[in-house]
Design an enzyme around this catalytic site. Structure first.
Site, PDB file in Angstrom:
ATOM      1  N   ARG A 293     -16.182   4.492  53.727  1.00  0.00           N
ATOM      2  CA  ARG A 293     -15.428   5.193  53.663  1.00  0.00           C
ATOM      3  C   ARG A 293     -14.449   4.893  52.427  1.00  0.00           C
ATOM      4  NH1 ARG A 293     -15.092   4.968  59.081  1.00  0.00           N
ATOM      5  NH2 ARG A 293     -15.894   6.545  60.131  1.00  0.00           N
ATOM      6  N   LYS A 315     -13.731  12.330  39.062  1.00  0.00           N
ATOM      7  CA  LYS A 315     -14.709  13.288  39.506  1.00  0.00           C
ATOM      8  C   LYS A 315     -15.998  12.363  39.717  1.00  0.00           C
ATOM      9  CE  LYS A 315     -13.759  17.767  37.945  1.00  0.00           C
ATOM     10  NZ  LYS A 315     -14.492  19.009  37.389  1.00  0.00           N
ATOM     11  N   GLU A 357     -18.278  16.738  23.052  1.00  0.00           N
ATOM     12  CA  GLU A 357     -16.986  16.733  23.782  1.00  0.00           C
ATOM     13  C   GLU A 357     -15.721  16.145  23.325  1.00  0.00           C
ATOM     14  OE1 GLU A 357     -17.288  18.111  27.034  1.00  0.00           O
ATOM     15  OE2 GLU A 357     -19.280  17.766  27.766  1.00  0.00           O
ATOM     16  N   LYS A 400      -7.964  13.960  27.749  1.00  0.00           N
ATOM     17  CA  LYS A 400      -8.254  14.119  29.177  1.00  0.00           C
ATOM     18  C   LYS A 400      -7.401  13.462  30.216  1.00  0.00           C
ATOM     19  CE  LYS A 400     -11.540  14.446  32.247  1.00  0.00           C
ATOM     20  NZ  LYS A 400     -13.276  14.295  32.717  1.00  0.00           N
ATOM     21  N   GLU A 410      -8.056  19.727  39.964  1.00  0.00           N
ATOM     22  CA  GLU A 410      -8.402  20.994  39.456  1.00  0.00           C
ATOM     23  C   GLU A 410      -8.168  22.124  40.048  1.00  0.00           C
ATOM     24  OE1 GLU A 410     -12.321  20.576  37.609  1.00  0.00           O
ATOM     25  OE2 GLU A 410     -12.481  22.630  37.479  1.00  0.00           O
ATOM     26  N   ARG A 414      -6.320  22.202  34.576  1.00  0.00           N
ATOM     27  CA  ARG A 414      -7.384  21.461  34.119  1.00  0.00           C
ATOM     28  C   ARG A 414      -8.782  22.146  33.665  1.00  0.00           C
ATOM     29  NH1 ARG A 414      -9.285  15.897  37.947  1.00  0.00           N
ATOM     30  NH2 ARG A 414     -11.111  15.300  36.857  1.00  0.00           N
ATOM     31  N   ASN A 418     -13.009  23.325  30.599  1.00  0.00           N
ATOM     32  CA  ASN A 418     -14.406  23.879  30.385  1.00  0.00           C
ATOM     33  C   ASN A 418     -14.550  24.636  29.225  1.00  0.00           C
ATOM     34  OD1 ASN A 418     -15.515  22.726  32.945  1.00  0.00           O
ATOM     35  ND2 ASN A 418     -14.375  24.155  34.124  1.00  0.00           N
ATOM     36  N   HIS A 421     -17.939  25.620  28.224  1.00  0.00           N
ATOM     37  CA  HIS A 421     -18.605  25.272  29.066  1.00  0.00           C
ATOM     38  C   HIS A 421     -19.425  26.619  29.891  1.00  0.00           C
ATOM     39  CE1 HIS A 421     -17.843  20.852  28.246  1.00  0.00           C
ATOM     40  NE2 HIS A 421     -18.415  20.670  29.388  1.00  0.00           N
ATOM     41  N   HIS A 425     -23.265  25.857  30.144  1.00  0.00           N
ATOM     42  CA  HIS A 425     -24.043  25.662  31.484  1.00  0.00           C
ATOM     43  C   HIS A 425     -24.942  26.784  31.671  1.00  0.00           C
ATOM     44  CE1 HIS A 425     -20.344  23.682  33.570  1.00  0.00           C
ATOM     45  NE2 HIS A 425     -21.179  22.622  33.021  1.00  0.00           N
ATOM     46  N   HIS A 437     -26.647  18.328  27.802  1.00  0.00           N
ATOM     47  CA  HIS A 437     -25.267  18.966  27.856  1.00  0.00           C
ATOM     48  C   HIS A 437     -24.606  19.012  26.610  1.00  0.00           C
ATOM     49  CE1 HIS A 437     -21.889  20.113  29.930  1.00  0.00           C
ATOM     50  NE2 HIS A 437     -21.137  18.966  29.552  1.00  0.00           N
TER      51      HIS A 437
END
Ligand SMILES: NC(=O)c1ccc[n+]([C@@H]2O[C@H](COP(=O)([O-])OP(=O)(O)OC[C@H]3O[C@@H](n4cnc5c(N)ncnc54)[C@H](O)[C@@H]3O)[C@@H](O)[C@H]2O)c1
Ligand SMILES: [Zn+2]
Length: 534
Positions: A293, A315, A357, A400, A410, A414, A418, A421, A425, A437
């Protein structure tokens, strides 16, 4: 050679100005006081600047000061109480300088401030003593990075003599600076952690109290052999080496990590240290979030992308055969250690991918970062130690940091991260992940700007400027051959970021001004896809 600058930092009322003036006279340096200079230039008091233009404006004036004085030598600089706590200011002013922090007991600070008639906006409260204590507490980590000189009960002469001795000693020992490691503090709903950015940091991981107990290392078979021996201060009980590459960011690898943790007897007091790019960081973070956990997690990112993007914000996750990043968790690290020396072995294409990025962060944050990217030959800087690379990475991380602090889970803002993106994607998916990417993001940024211009949101010149910048970074700016616009549009329409059947885009009004919208007609998107198909 000029002698190094002497920078005085510390809380208000610790005597930075009077001590600084004296040291300047006795050591033959010129004296500069950042607060005083800002007051002269603004032609109003700091209290008035706070009141009329706001604190943010004052902080910007401080940043301008740091930038302006970073290149000057032969100075003693007394700085405003928070100036040197900003990582970028610290990096700019701290290079080739000796930084000393003056301290005093809260009662002494209060007594000294009561004696002058200047207004102190931060202390305009019914109980200034407790405000001082709280501010000192908040800033203790920031001030703690500098050598301290206690001024309580000492005369200005005594403090000046102590600092001069400290400076002489630092010069004699050849210590170049006390601030070459940048520390960026990131707050999240459960607390706070620090991102360390500098050179030669890996051997120091484990010396600070961020790691509660024994740890397991998670790395890949490219990075591990290069750098795992540098982590000599960590109490390592196991090393898990996963084959490099996105295709190993899977639940199978997570299971391998669990097996090693159990075999090594890692329990809830243990930790995972990761060493590698975003693939390793995402996986190791997810394993740390879920094992028993949750155990502590300390990522050491070794790619530009992982430093400026993946390792900040919490994330983590893995891919499923059905799609990327479909399983994951938010897991805040105990600390992040970005050792820039590792970038020397990063392949040029991976370096460039991470820079895509960084450009994205520049477009989000504003002219300053974007101009910095435009002015550098970054690939060379990767190879030789250069403060500019550190400044660039720090600045990109701060972008960031500011966004994720605002929106840790998010829920809204946030999503501006993207930018580019939605297109990226689609390119990744239609190429069956043959286009990496970062390269897809480069094309996506040009596409987002072109779409913004097409819809009348941003100046017509912006897409070209972004495209020139990316070409300089050896990144692609047109859709790779073989990917049809129809297939790309279809992929976008099935993107998980599509809300209520509408295409969601992050668009630009200008550099530093991005917004999320679902008000984008499909024909405009098709037009851009056609234009960018070579
Ligand atoms: N969690 C987040 O918020 C977030 C954000 C962005 C991206 N990501 C994830 O990050 C991943 C991409 O990360 P990446 O670009 O770092 O890829 P990566 O981890 O696959 O690293 C790229 C390649 O470079 C090698 N490498 C790494 N560091 C090296 C070094 N110092 N010297 C030599 N070789 C080195 C690796 O072995 C690998 O082959 C994706 O899975 C993406 O989903 C996560
Ligand atoms: Zn990305």
């Amino acid at each position: 050679m000029f002698p190094p600058n002497i920078i005085l930092t510390g809380f208000m009322g610790t005597g930075k100005s009077s001590v600084g003036r004296l040291i300047a006279t006795s050591t033959g340096r010129a004296f500069v006081d950042s607060d005083q200079l800002i007051v002269e230039r603004a032609d109003r008091s700091i209290a008035d600047i706070f009141e009329v233009e706001g604190e943010l404006h004052f902080r910007r004036m401080e940043s301008d000061f740091a930038r302006e004085y970073s290149g000057r030598r032969g100075l003693v600089i007394a700085t405003g109480g928070r100036l040197m706590l900003d990582p970028l200011n610290a990096l700019l002013l701290g290079k080739d300088a000796i930084v000393v922090c003056l301290t005093a007991a809260p009662e002494d600070i209060l007594a000294r401030l009561a004696g002058d008639d200047e207004r102190r906006p931060l202390l305009e409260t019914p109980d200034p003593a407790s405000r001082i204590r709280r501010l000192l507490e908040e800033r203790s980590a920031g001030y703690g990075q500098y050598p301290q000189v206690d001024t309580s009960g000492k005369s200005v002469q005594e403090v000046a003599a102590e600092i001069t001795a400290l400076v002489d000693e630092a010069v004699a020992s050849g210590r170049r600076s006390t601030t070459l490691t940048s520390r960026i503090s990131v707050s999240h709903p459960g607390g706070q952690y620090t991102v360390f950015v500098g050179r030669g940091l890996l051997p120091e991981v484990g010396l600070d109290p961020e790691l509660p107990g024994p740890a397991a290392l998670v790395t890949d078979n490219t990075v591990g052999p290069l750098y795992q021996n540098c982590l000599r201060s960590v109490d390592l009980r196991a090393t898990v080496t996963i084959a490099a590459g996105e295709k190993h960011k899977s639940l199978d690898s997570i299971r391998v990590i669990y097996d090693h943790l159990l075999a090594a007897g890692i329990d809830r007091q243990g930790a995972i240290v990761s060493l590698g790019g975003g693939v390793i960081g995402d996986m190791a973070g997810f394993a740390a979030a879920s094992f028993m956990r949750g155990i502590a997690f300390l990522p050491c990112p070794t790619t530009v992308l992982a430093m400026v993007d993946a390792s900040v914000g919490g994330k983590t996750g893995v891919d499923l055969p059905q799609g990327k990043n479909l399983v994951g968790a938010f897991k805040q690290p105990a600390a992040v250690v970005a050792d820039l020396n590792t970038l020397k072995t990063l392949p040029g294409a991976e370096f460039a991918a991470g820079m895509a990025e960084v450009v994205k962060h520049g477009l989000i944050s504003g002219e300053h970062l974007l101009a910095r990217i435009e002015s550098g030959s970054w690939s060379e800087r990767r190879l030789r130690p250069d403060d500019n690379l550190q400044t660039l990475i720090v600045e990109a991380i701060l972008v960031k940091r500011d966004v994720v602090q605002d929106d840790p889970f998010e829920a809204g803002r946030r999503r501006i991260l993207n930018l580019g993106h939605t297109f990226a994607h689609a390119i990744e998916r239609v190429s069956n992940y043959g286009v990496p990417h970062g390269r897809a993001v480069a094309v996506g940024l040009v596409a987002a700007a072109a779409l913004s211009a097409e819809l009348g949101h941003c100046p017509r010149e912006l897409p070209q400027r972004i495209s020139d910048l990316l070409v300089n970074l050896t990144l692609p700016v047109t859709i790779p051959t073989g990917l049809s616009p129809d297939a790309l549009l279809a992929a976008m329409q099935s993107d998980k970021k599509m809300a209520a059947g509408k295409l969601n885009f992050v668009l630009l009004r200008n550099v530093g001004d991005v917004f999320v919208t679902d008000d984008v007609p499909a024909p405009a998107v098709e037009l851009i896809l056609d234009q960018l198909t070579a």
